[in-house]
Enzyme design. Structure first.
Site, PDB file in Angstrom:
ATOM      1  N   HIS A   3       0.752  -1.090  -0.084  1.00  0.00           N
ATOM      2  CA  HIS A   3       0.065  -0.149   0.015  1.00  0.00           C
ATOM      3  C   HIS A   3       0.751   1.196  -0.118  1.00  0.00           C
ATOM      4  O   HIS A   3       1.881   1.432   0.975  1.00  0.00           O
ATOM      5  CB  HIS A   3      -0.895   0.149   1.088  1.00  0.00           C
ATOM      6  CG  HIS A   3      -1.911   1.076   1.254  1.00  0.00           C
ATOM      7  ND1 HIS A   3      -3.006   0.875   1.972  1.00  0.00           N
ATOM      8  CD2 HIS A   3      -2.096   2.314   0.746  1.00  0.00           C
ATOM      9  CE1 HIS A   3      -3.913   1.592   1.837  1.00  0.00           C
ATOM     10  NE2 HIS A   3      -3.295   2.732   1.203  1.00  0.00           N
ATOM     11  N   LEU A  47      -2.763   1.706  -4.675  1.00  0.00           N
ATOM     12  CA  LEU A  47      -2.151   3.172  -4.731  1.00  0.00           C
ATOM     13  C   LEU A  47      -3.351   3.990  -4.417  1.00  0.00           C
ATOM     14  O   LEU A  47      -4.393   4.193  -5.034  1.00  0.00           O
ATOM     15  CB  LEU A  47      -1.981   3.394  -6.395  1.00  0.00           C
ATOM     16  CG  LEU A  47      -1.210   2.120  -7.195  1.00  0.00           C
ATOM     17  CD1 LEU A  47      -1.099   2.569  -8.406  1.00  0.00           C
ATOM     18  CD2 LEU A  47       0.290   2.301  -6.241  1.00  0.00           C
ATOM     19  N   GLU A  48      -3.072   4.814  -3.422  1.00  0.00           N
ATOM     20  CA  GLU A  48      -3.998   5.537  -2.817  1.00  0.00           C
ATOM     21  C   GLU A  48      -4.097   7.077  -2.793  1.00  0.00           C
ATOM     22  O   GLU A  48      -2.860   7.383  -2.524  1.00  0.00           O
ATOM     23  CB  GLU A  48      -4.340   5.303  -1.292  1.00  0.00           C
ATOM     24  CG  GLU A  48      -5.533   6.086  -0.633  1.00  0.00           C
ATOM     25  CD  GLU A  48      -5.930   5.407   0.739  1.00  0.00           C
ATOM     26  OE1 GLU A  48      -6.893   5.973   1.433  1.00  0.00           O
ATOM     27  OE2 GLU A  48      -5.566   4.178   0.953  1.00  0.00           O
ATOM     28  N   ALA A  49      -4.812   7.791  -3.236  1.00  0.00           N
ATOM     29  CA  ALA A  49      -4.650   9.342  -3.346  1.00  0.00           C
ATOM     30  C   ALA A  49      -3.432   9.653  -4.055  1.00  0.00           C
ATOM     31  O   ALA A  49      -2.435  10.489  -3.700  1.00  0.00           O
ATOM     32  CB  ALA A  49      -4.934   9.944  -2.125  1.00  0.00           C
TER      33      ALA A  49
END
Length: 152
Positions: A3, A47-49
């Site tokens: 993450h 893949l966050e923000a």
């Protein structure tokens, strides 16, 4: 599963829910992080923000699947937090989340109505109360008989 980008445990350290990798240095660091996650043996990466263009580049470069949450449509899969999707949060939902329902308001309304019914004496009513005739009266009569001999 790895993450990168905005990770929940680092929200406060990152200054809140902010897009990660917007600067050249930040984007290069996320590219390095994604490669390191893959090299470490992860089977996929979230893949966050992350800016859409950066997520697209990472998705093209890696051999493992990418799952985007606020990373644009070019990831291999998509994630949406169910609380955001269903409107179960009372804070503002992230810009990248789409609210498909407002269940939080339905729940709040139901709780308010319940509290009003309790305060007004409308709940519980006879319908929600168990009458004595639905219970076997023998144990109750035995207890009443026994209590006639007890002095309190």
């Amino acid at each position: 599963m790895g993450h990168i980008g905005l990770t929940p445990q680092s929200v406060n350290a990152l200054g809140g829910y902010r897009v990660q990798g917007k600067t050249t240095d930040g984007a290069e660091q996320l590219l390095r992080d994604s490669r390191a996650v893959e090299a470490a043996g992860a089977f996929a990466i979230v893949l966050e923000a992350v800016p859409r263009e950066l997520a697209t580049q990472i998705t093209r470069e890696l051999r493992i699947p990418t799952l985007g949450i606020g990373a644009g449509p070019d990831c291999d899969g998509q994630i949406l937090v169910v609380h955001d999707m269903l409107g179960l949060t009372f804070d503002q939902t992230p810009k990248f989340a789409r609210k498909y329902a407002n269940i939080g308001e339905v729940i709040s309304s139901a709780v308010r109505t319940y509290c009003e019914d309790v305060r007004s004496g409308n709940f519980p009513s006879d319908r929600e109360s168990l009458p004595l005739r639905s219970v076997d009266e023998r144990p109750i009569k035995a207890i009443q008989f026994a209590f006639q001999f007890v002095k309190l």
